[in-house]
Design a protein around this motif. Structure first.
Motif, PDB file in Angstrom:
ATOM      1  N   GLY A  46      14.591  32.949  35.421  1.00 22.91           N
ATOM      2  CA  GLY A  46      14.402  31.626  36.011  1.00 22.91           C
ATOM      3  C   GLY A  46      14.413  31.632  37.529  1.00 22.91           C
ATOM      4  O   GLY A  46      14.219  30.595  38.154  1.00 22.91           O
ATOM      5  N   ALA A  47      14.637  32.793  38.149  1.00 23.65           N
ATOM      6  CA  ALA A  47      14.645  32.871  39.613  1.00 23.65           C
ATOM      7  C   ALA A  47      13.236  32.643  40.160  1.00 23.65           C
ATOM      8  O   ALA A  47      12.271  33.209  39.653  1.00 23.65           O
ATOM      9  CB  ALA A  47      15.163  34.228  40.067  1.00 23.65           C
ATOM     10  N   ILE A  48      13.137  31.812  41.188  1.00 23.59           N
ATOM     11  CA  ILE A  48      11.850  31.597  41.847  1.00 23.59           C
ATOM     12  C   ILE A  48      11.589  32.821  42.715  1.00 23.59           C
ATOM     13  O   ILE A  48      12.339  33.114  43.643  1.00 23.59           O
ATOM     14  CB  ILE A  48      11.859  30.314  42.689  1.00 23.59           C
ATOM     15  CG1 ILE A  48      12.036  29.090  41.780  1.00 23.59           C
ATOM     16  CG2 ILE A  48      10.573  30.195  43.510  1.00 23.59           C
ATOM     17  CD1 ILE A  48      12.206  27.781  42.516  1.00 23.59           C
ATOM     18  N   GLN A  49      10.535  33.537  42.395  1.00 19.63           N
ATOM     19  CA  GLN A  49      10.204  34.760  43.128  1.00 19.63           C
ATOM     20  C   GLN A  49       9.311  34.472  44.325  1.00 19.63           C
ATOM     21  O   GLN A  49       9.444  35.088  45.372  1.00 19.63           O
ATOM     22  CB  GLN A  49       9.551  35.765  42.187  1.00 19.63           C
ATOM     23  CG  GLN A  49      10.495  36.201  41.090  1.00 19.63           C
ATOM     24  CD  GLN A  49       9.828  37.112  40.074  1.00 19.63           C
ATOM     25  OE1 GLN A  49       8.621  37.115  39.902  1.00 19.63           O
ATOM     26  NE2 GLN A  49      10.651  37.870  39.377  1.00 19.63           N
ATOM     27  N   SER A  50       8.377  33.553  44.162  1.00 17.98           N
ATOM     28  CA  SER A  50       7.510  33.146  45.261  1.00 17.98           C
ATOM     29  C   SER A  50       6.830  31.832  44.894  1.00 17.98           C
ATOM     30  O   SER A  50       6.815  31.439  43.726  1.00 17.98           O
ATOM     31  CB  SER A  50       6.462  34.222  45.576  1.00 17.98           C
ATOM     32  OG  SER A  50       5.565  34.374  44.501  1.00 17.98           O
ATOM     33  N   TYR A  51       6.292  31.186  45.905  1.00 18.26           N
ATOM     34  CA  TYR A  51       5.554  29.941  45.689  1.00 18.26           C
ATOM     35  C   TYR A  51       4.513  29.809  46.782  1.00 18.26           C
ATOM     36  O   TYR A  51       4.687  30.301  47.891  1.00 18.26           O
ATOM     37  CB  TYR A  51       6.490  28.724  45.669  1.00 18.26           C
ATOM     38  CG  TYR A  51       7.323  28.594  46.917  1.00 18.26           C
ATOM     39  CD1 TYR A  51       6.861  27.862  47.999  1.00 18.26           C
ATOM     40  CD2 TYR A  51       8.537  29.237  47.023  1.00 18.26           C
ATOM     41  CE1 TYR A  51       7.609  27.769  49.160  1.00 18.26           C
ATOM     42  CE2 TYR A  51       9.301  29.152  48.173  1.00 18.26           C
ATOM     43  CZ  TYR A  51       8.833  28.409  49.235  1.00 18.26           C
ATOM     44  OH  TYR A  51       9.563  28.324  50.387  1.00 18.26           O
ATOM     45  N   THR A  52       3.397  29.178  46.444  1.00 18.04           N
ATOM     46  CA  THR A  52       2.299  28.970  47.377  1.00 18.04           C
ATOM     47  C   THR A  52       1.710  27.589  47.137  1.00 18.04           C
ATOM     48  O   THR A  52       1.449  27.231  45.981  1.00 18.04           O
ATOM     49  CB  THR A  52       1.186  30.023  47.143  1.00 18.04           C
ATOM     50  OG1 THR A  52       1.758  31.318  47.210  1.00 18.04           O
ATOM     51  CG2 THR A  52       0.082  29.900  48.167  1.00 18.04           C
ATOM     52  N   LEU A  53       1.519  26.840  48.202  1.00 18.55           N
ATOM     53  CA  LEU A  53       0.843  25.549  48.083  1.00 18.55           C
ATOM     54  C   LEU A  53      -0.598  25.827  47.689  1.00 18.55           C
ATOM     55  O   LEU A  53      -1.331  26.490  48.414  1.00 18.55           O
ATOM     56  CB  LEU A  53       0.901  24.783  49.406  1.00 18.55           C
ATOM     57  CG  LEU A  53       0.256  23.405  49.403  1.00 18.55           C
ATOM     58  CD1 LEU A  53       1.015  22.453  48.485  1.00 18.55           C
ATOM     59  CD2 LEU A  53       0.182  22.854  50.809  1.00 18.55           C
TER      60      LEU A  53
END
Length: 115
Positions: free
Chosen positions: A63-70
């Protein structure tokens, strides 16, 4: 003596339409938005239109957020930054139900976050 010559009833109804397609994907997306929501801030003076930003989030099996991009801007850079800042502050989500949900696009709307 039983019997009869009448024909059977003919159905004329429209029938039932198929499901919404919401299912697990929609439920997990709702879960992601609800985990991010406590970290989101939108000042009272802000524009009241309903902005929607789509963010691609890569999520670990834990469940860890590894990355995010708009992925798709709302058209309001300030709203977009409040969403990405909230995702960054969240860090952990509910573990994904399966591997399909480890890389997903999530829609964040000012209307849903404000509720």
């Amino acid at each position: 003596q039983a019997g009869g010559s009448g024909g059977g009833a003919q159905g004329r109804g429209a029938g039932v339409q198929g499901g919404t397609g919401y299912g697990i994907a929609g439920a997990y997306e709702d879960s992601v938005v609800s985990r991010v929501k406590p970290n989101w801030a939108w000042p009272n003076r802000a524009d009241r239109r309903n902005f929607v930003a789509v963010v691609n989030i890569k999520i670990g099996a834990d469940g860890a957020i590894q990355s995010y991009t708009l992925k798709t801007s709302s058209g309001n850079p300030y709203f977009d930054s409040t969403v990405t800042n909230a995702i960054q502050a969240t860090r952990m989500l509910e573990p994904p139900p399966d591997a399909r949900f480890m890389d997903m696009d999530v829609s964040f709307s000012s209307e849903a976050l404000s509720r």
